[in-house]
Design an enzyme around this catalytic site. Structure first.
Site, PDB file in Angstrom:
ATOM      1  N   GLN A  31      -1.232   6.266   4.103  1.00 34.50           N
ATOM      2  CA  GLN A  31      -1.866   4.935   4.224  1.00 34.50           C
ATOM      3  C   GLN A  31      -2.272   4.701   5.682  1.00 34.50           C
ATOM      4  O   GLN A  31      -1.865   5.440   6.580  1.00 34.50           O
ATOM      5  CB  GLN A  31      -0.861   3.859   3.804  1.00 34.50           C
ATOM      6  CG  GLN A  31       0.462   3.931   4.539  1.00 34.50           C
ATOM      7  CD  GLN A  31       1.662   3.497   3.708  1.00 34.50           C
ATOM      8  OE1 GLN A  31       1.537   2.819   2.675  1.00 34.50           O
ATOM      9  NE2 GLN A  31       2.850   3.899   4.145  1.00 34.50           N
ATOM     10  N   HIS A  62      12.783 -11.135   2.596  1.00 31.41           N
ATOM     11  CA  HIS A  62      13.872 -10.175   2.838  1.00 31.41           C
ATOM     12  C   HIS A  62      15.237 -10.787   2.528  1.00 31.41           C
ATOM     13  O   HIS A  62      16.121 -10.107   1.997  1.00 31.41           O
ATOM     14  CB  HIS A  62      13.805  -9.667   4.280  1.00 31.41           C
ATOM     15  CG  HIS A  62      12.610  -8.801   4.537  1.00 31.41           C
ATOM     16  ND1 HIS A  62      11.623  -9.122   5.450  1.00 31.41           N
ATOM     17  CD2 HIS A  62      12.196  -7.654   3.934  1.00 31.41           C
ATOM     18  CE1 HIS A  62      10.688  -8.198   5.426  1.00 31.41           C
ATOM     19  NE2 HIS A  62      10.994  -7.296   4.517  1.00 31.41           N
ATOM     20  N   ASP A  86       9.907  -1.155   7.260  1.00 24.24           N
ATOM     21  CA  ASP A  86       9.861  -2.087   8.395  1.00 24.24           C
ATOM     22  C   ASP A  86      11.258  -2.501   8.835  1.00 24.24           C
ATOM     23  O   ASP A  86      11.466  -2.938   9.954  1.00 24.24           O
ATOM     24  CB  ASP A  86       9.046  -3.335   8.001  1.00 24.24           C
ATOM     25  CG  ASP A  86       9.597  -3.933   6.705  1.00 24.24           C
ATOM     26  OD1 ASP A  86       9.091  -3.559   5.634  1.00 24.24           O
ATOM     27  OD2 ASP A  86      10.538  -4.740   6.771  1.00 24.24           O
ATOM     28  N   GLU A 106      12.341   5.916   2.682  1.00 23.74           N
ATOM     29  CA  GLU A 106      10.975   5.501   3.014  1.00 23.74           C
ATOM     30  C   GLU A 106      10.099   6.748   3.032  1.00 23.74           C
ATOM     31  O   GLU A 106      10.428   7.749   3.675  1.00 23.74           O
ATOM     32  CB  GLU A 106      10.988   4.820   4.387  1.00 23.74           C
ATOM     33  CG  GLU A 106       9.630   4.634   5.040  1.00 23.74           C
ATOM     34  CD  GLU A 106       8.639   3.851   4.192  1.00 23.74           C
ATOM     35  OE1 GLU A 106       8.933   2.686   3.872  1.00 23.74           O
ATOM     36  OE2 GLU A 106       7.582   4.423   3.849  1.00 23.74           O
ATOM     37  N   ASP A 137      10.195  10.564  -1.072  1.00 22.29           N
ATOM     38  CA  ASP A 137       9.668   9.738  -2.159  1.00 22.29           C
ATOM     39  C   ASP A 137      10.859   9.166  -2.919  1.00 22.29           C
ATOM     40  O   ASP A 137      11.701   9.924  -3.416  1.00 22.29           O
ATOM     41  CB  ASP A 137       8.812  10.616  -3.082  1.00 22.29           C
ATOM     42  CG  ASP A 137       8.199   9.836  -4.221  1.00 22.29           C
ATOM     43  OD1 ASP A 137       7.176  10.271  -4.754  1.00 22.29           O
ATOM     44  OD2 ASP A 137       8.745   8.772  -4.586  1.00 22.29           O
ATOM     45  N   ASP A 156      11.898  -2.243  -2.223  1.00 22.20           N
ATOM     46  CA  ASP A 156      11.048  -3.044  -1.335  1.00 22.20           C
ATOM     47  C   ASP A 156       9.767  -2.252  -1.105  1.00 22.20           C
ATOM     48  O   ASP A 156       9.496  -1.737  -0.016  1.00 22.20           O
ATOM     49  CB  ASP A 156      11.812  -3.276  -0.018  1.00 22.20           C
ATOM     50  CG  ASP A 156      10.990  -4.051   0.987  1.00 22.20           C
ATOM     51  OD1 ASP A 156      11.416  -4.089   2.174  1.00 22.20           O
ATOM     52  OD2 ASP A 156       9.932  -4.603   0.613  1.00 22.20           O
ATOM     53  N   SER A 157       8.984  -2.132  -2.162  1.00 21.46           N
ATOM     54  CA  SER A 157       7.838  -1.217  -2.116  1.00 21.46           C
ATOM     55  C   SER A 157       6.525  -1.977  -1.923  1.00 21.46           C
ATOM     56  O   SER A 157       6.469  -3.201  -2.033  1.00 21.46           O
ATOM     57  CB  SER A 157       7.751  -0.438  -3.430  1.00 21.46           C
ATOM     58  OG  SER A 157       7.241  -1.286  -4.446  1.00 21.46           O
ATOM     59  N   PRO A 163       1.546   5.850  -4.008  1.00 23.76           N
ATOM     60  CA  PRO A 163       2.916   6.396  -4.114  1.00 23.76           C
ATOM     61  C   PRO A 163       3.904   5.401  -4.713  1.00 23.76           C
ATOM     62  O   PRO A 163       4.953   5.779  -5.202  1.00 23.76           O
ATOM     63  CB  PRO A 163       3.269   6.744  -2.662  1.00 23.76           C
ATOM     64  CG  PRO A 163       2.330   5.990  -1.815  1.00 23.76           C
ATOM     65  CD  PRO A 163       1.088   5.811  -2.607  1.00 23.76           C
TER      66      PRO A 163
HETATM   67  N1  SAM Z   1       7.611  -6.387   1.671  1.00 21.90           N
HETATM   68  C1  SAM Z   1       6.438  -5.640   1.317  1.00 21.90           C
HETATM   69  C2  SAM Z   1       5.870  -6.108   0.009  1.00 21.90           C
HETATM   70  O1  SAM Z   1       6.606  -6.695  -0.785  1.00 21.90           O
HETATM   71  O2  SAM Z   1       4.680  -5.901  -0.190  1.00 21.90           O
HETATM   72  C3  SAM Z   1       6.774  -4.170   1.290  1.00 21.90           C
HETATM   73  C4  SAM Z   1       7.103  -3.722   2.672  1.00 21.90           C
HETATM   74  S1  SAM Z   1       7.473  -2.081   2.960  1.00 21.90           S
HETATM   75  C5  SAM Z   1       6.455  -1.848   4.319  1.00 21.90           C
HETATM   76  C6  SAM Z   1       6.762  -1.139   1.644  1.00 21.90           C
HETATM   77  C7  SAM Z   1       7.059   0.326   1.891  1.00 21.90           C
HETATM   78  O3  SAM Z   1       7.132   1.066   0.677  1.00 21.90           O
HETATM   79  C8  SAM Z   1       6.004   1.054   2.734  1.00 21.90           C
HETATM   80  O4  SAM Z   1       6.580   1.377   3.988  1.00 21.90           O
HETATM   81  C9  SAM Z   1       5.644   2.304   1.927  1.00 21.90           C
HETATM   82  O5  SAM Z   1       5.438   3.452   2.740  1.00 21.90           O
HETATM   83  C10 SAM Z   1       6.875   2.426   1.041  1.00 21.90           C
HETATM   84  N2  SAM Z   1       6.696   3.224  -0.183  1.00 21.90           N
HETATM   85  C11 SAM Z   1       5.672   3.152  -1.075  1.00 21.90           C
HETATM   86  N3  SAM Z   1       5.878   4.030  -2.087  1.00 21.90           N
HETATM   87  C12 SAM Z   1       7.069   4.661  -1.834  1.00 21.90           C
HETATM   88  C13 SAM Z   1       7.836   5.653  -2.504  1.00 21.90           C
HETATM   89  N4  SAM Z   1       7.414   6.203  -3.669  1.00 21.90           N
HETATM   90  N5  SAM Z   1       9.010   6.040  -1.961  1.00 21.90           N
HETATM   91  C14 SAM Z   1       9.448   5.492  -0.794  1.00 21.90           C
HETATM   92  N6  SAM Z   1       8.772   4.545  -0.090  1.00 21.90           N
HETATM   93  C15 SAM Z   1       7.593   4.137  -0.621  1.00 21.90           C
END
Ligand code: SAM
Length: 277
Positions: A31, A62, A86, A106, A137, A156-157, A163
């Site tokens: 991304q 959070h 984050d 993450e 993943d 918290d994705s 992904p």
């Molecule tokens: N609070 C935010 C929301 O609700 O939209 C989400 C914040 S956090 C930055 C989301 C994180 O999920 C990203 O850093 C992204 O890289 C991670 N992410 C997405 N798919 C993932 C996966 N399959 N496994 C692990 N992390 C993943």
């Protein structure tokens, strides 16, 4: 000249805010990441141009993602956070003295690095001795987890695309249930009732078919689509009361308290009717 950032939630609606300057731009194989300094909401983290959090309102999301399950579980010691690079969710989890370890899985190291450099208020917990960061993943990590490894799993994705899409699939929900102990609790951010209602109903039915108890709870996050955000909870212990929560008067929060916790499970009629349809 003024600069404005606009995120479209649908082709015809969105949010816009004035920006002082761009703090950071990065691109990974997963991304793009931007951190903007805004007049109204402080620093804002974007992934692929979508608001992930702002300094001004991230505490709502959070705190509610972490403290509702952690205060519902009788004694949460081992916590898994999927996504959340984050650090905001980990920061809240670490406020619970019962928590002995929190594992953050993450997929994108760039998110952790950028947050550590530019969002210290969020990422402070990522350096805590109780925190273990795994760059992987979350779907794969959970599929290989030992049964009963965790007391609480928090997802918290990003939104269910790319992904993150597989983090809302039945296999993942089942694998999370296996990775939880007998009184384990699963919670995932589950989008907006105003813009994503069919998706929420579909996801609820998957979780309801796997966990003896399933429930949505809501919170108000101004910079998320529609401002109303949902969290989907699955509880492995069918007898665990969701109408009680351990009282953490000393928990340092700005949004969460016992009354908000209990009230957050009270759903508006349109959502209740959609779930019972
Ligand atoms: N609070 C935010 C929301 O609700 O939209 C989400 C914040 S956090 C930055 C989301 C994180 O999920 C990203 O850093 C992204 O890289 C991670 N992410 C997405 N798919 C993932 C996966 N399959 N496994 C692990 N992390 C993943």
């Amino acid at each position: 000249m003024s600069i404005w950032y606009t995120e479209k939630h649908t082709p015809h609606a969105g949010i816009t805010m004035e920006v002082r300057k761009s703090i950071y731009h990065g691109e990974s194989k997963f991304q793009t990441l931007d951190i903007l300094d805004t007049f109204e909401f402080g620093r804002m983290l974007l992934l692929d141009g979508v608001v992930m959090l702002t300094e001004r309102d991230e505490f709502v999301y959070h705190e509610m993602l972490a403290h509702v399950p952690l205060n519902t579980h009788p004694s949460p010691a081992k916590v898994l956070v999927i996504g959340g690079g984050d650090g905001g969710t980990v920061r809240e989890v670490l406020k619970h003295p019962e928590v002995a370890e929190v594992t953050l899985v993450e997929i994108d190291p760039m998110v952790v690095e950028a947050s550590m450099e530019h969002l210290p208020g969020l990422s402070e917990g990522l350096k805590d001795p109780r925190t273990r960061i795994v760059y992987d993943d979350g779907v794969r990590f959970v599929s290989e987890a030992q049964p009963g490894s965790y007391d609480v799993i928090l997802v918290d994705s990003t939104d269910p695309v790319g992904p993150a899409e597989a983090l809302f699939a039945e296999d993942f929900f089942r694998n999370c249930s296996k990775a939880l102990g007998p009184d384990g609790i699963f919670v995932s951010q589950s989008e907006s009732p105003f813009f994503h209602l069919p998706f929420m109903v579909e996801t609820y039915k998957l979780v309801e078919g796997i966990y003896p108890q399933a429930a949505f709870y809501l919170a108000s996050v101004p910079t998320y689509p529609s401002g109303t955000w949902s969290f989907l909870m699955g509880v492995r212990d069918g007898s665990l009361p969701l109408t009680r929560c351990r009282d953490h008067e000393k928990l340092a929060t700005k949004y969460y308290n016992r009354q908000v916790h209990l009230a957050s499970f009270q759903l508006p009629r349109f959502l209740k009717e959609a779930l019972s349809g």
